[in-house]
Write a protein that holds these residues in place. Sequence first.
Motif, short mmCIF file in Angstrom:
data_model
loop_
_atom_site.label_atom_id
_atom_site.label_comp_id
_atom_site.label_asym_id
_atom_site.label_seq_id
_atom_site.Cartn_x
_atom_site.Cartn_y
_atom_site.Cartn_z
N SER A 1 0.86 -1.18 0.00
CA SER A 1 0.00 0.00 0.00
C SER A 1 0.89 1.23 0.00
CB SER A 1 -0.88 0.03 1.25
OG SER A 1 -1.71 -1.11 1.29
N THR B 1 0.93 5.71 -1.18
CA THR B 1 0.10 6.88 -1.40
C THR B 1 -0.03 7.14 -2.90
OG1 THR B 1 0.86 7.80 0.68
CG2 THR B 1 -0.23 9.32 -0.83
N GLU C 1 -5.99 11.24 1.45
CA GLU C 1 -7.00 11.52 2.48
C GLU C 1 -7.51 10.25 3.14
OE1 GLU C 1 -10.09 13.64 0.45
OE2 GLU C 1 -8.93 15.48 0.33
N SER C 2 -7.21 9.10 2.54
CA SER C 2 -7.73 7.82 3.04
C SER C 2 -6.64 6.91 3.58
CB SER C 2 -8.44 7.08 1.89
OG SER C 2 -9.45 7.87 1.34
N TYR C 3 -5.47 7.46 3.83
CA TYR C 3 -4.32 6.64 4.19
C TYR C 3 -3.42 7.47 5.09
CZ TYR C 3 -0.30 3.53 3.11
OH TYR C 3 0.74 2.66 3.17
N LEU D 1 -3.35 4.35 -2.56
CA LEU D 1 -4.42 4.87 -1.73
C LEU D 1 -4.38 6.39 -1.71
CD1 LEU D 1 -3.89 2.34 1.17
CD2 LEU D 1 -5.57 2.21 -0.67
N HIS D 2 -5.54 7.00 -1.78
CA HIS D 2 -5.65 8.46 -1.78
C HIS D 2 -5.10 8.99 -0.46
CE1 HIS D 2 -7.33 12.48 -1.87
NE2 HIS D 2 -7.47 12.30 -3.17
N TYR E 1 -1.08 -1.15 -4.24
CA TYR E 1 -2.35 -0.47 -4.02
C TYR E 1 -2.06 0.99 -3.77
CZ TYR E 1 -4.03 -5.22 -3.29
OH TYR E 1 -4.32 -6.55 -3.44
N THR F 1 -3.67 11.56 8.48
CA THR F 1 -3.67 11.19 7.07
C THR F 1 -2.37 11.62 6.39
OG1 THR F 1 -4.63 13.25 6.24
CG2 THR F 1 -6.19 11.52 6.95
N GLN F 2 -2.07 10.97 5.29
CA GLN F 2 -0.90 11.37 4.50
C GLN F 2 -1.05 12.81 4.03
OE1 GLN F 2 1.50 9.36 5.30
NE2 GLN F 2 2.14 8.85 3.22
#
Length: 141
Positions: free
Chosen positions: A70, A72, A113-115, A110-111, A108, A121-122
């Motif tokens: 996973s 960003t 804002e979601s990770y 991941l946005h 994967y 968050t990132q």
Amino acid sequence: MPFIRVTVSDPDLSPTRRQALAEGLTDLAVSALGKSAARTTVHVNPVPAEHFFIAGRPVLDATGAHVEASITAGTNSADERARFISGAYALLRETLGVLPPVAGVALYELHPESYGYNGVTQLDHYRSAPQTAKAKAEAVG
């Protein structure tokens, strides 16, 4: 901040091989993807061979393996992602020996804002990180 999972169909995977996978995947995250080793997590998950299937049949004549990482979204180019996938597969072959014809590596994205990590968050990590002189100059003018 990659989180890398490697599933291996060998419940007796030696500590030496586990360490080789963890170090190799961390090094690859740094060299191929430009990630921070200090923020890279690797989870090695050995499973019984009879729990690893391809085409509905257990993989018994090779060591089944699958890597999932996973990362960003938007932080790596297609070439960087391809280098990671190629390098991870080579590491699996070097460390585990004979692999089945379908040993996979998945990235994967991941946005931001979601990770995140440490409850942030990132996106918020990026916002709070000090900008480089070049980025500051570009933002100003």
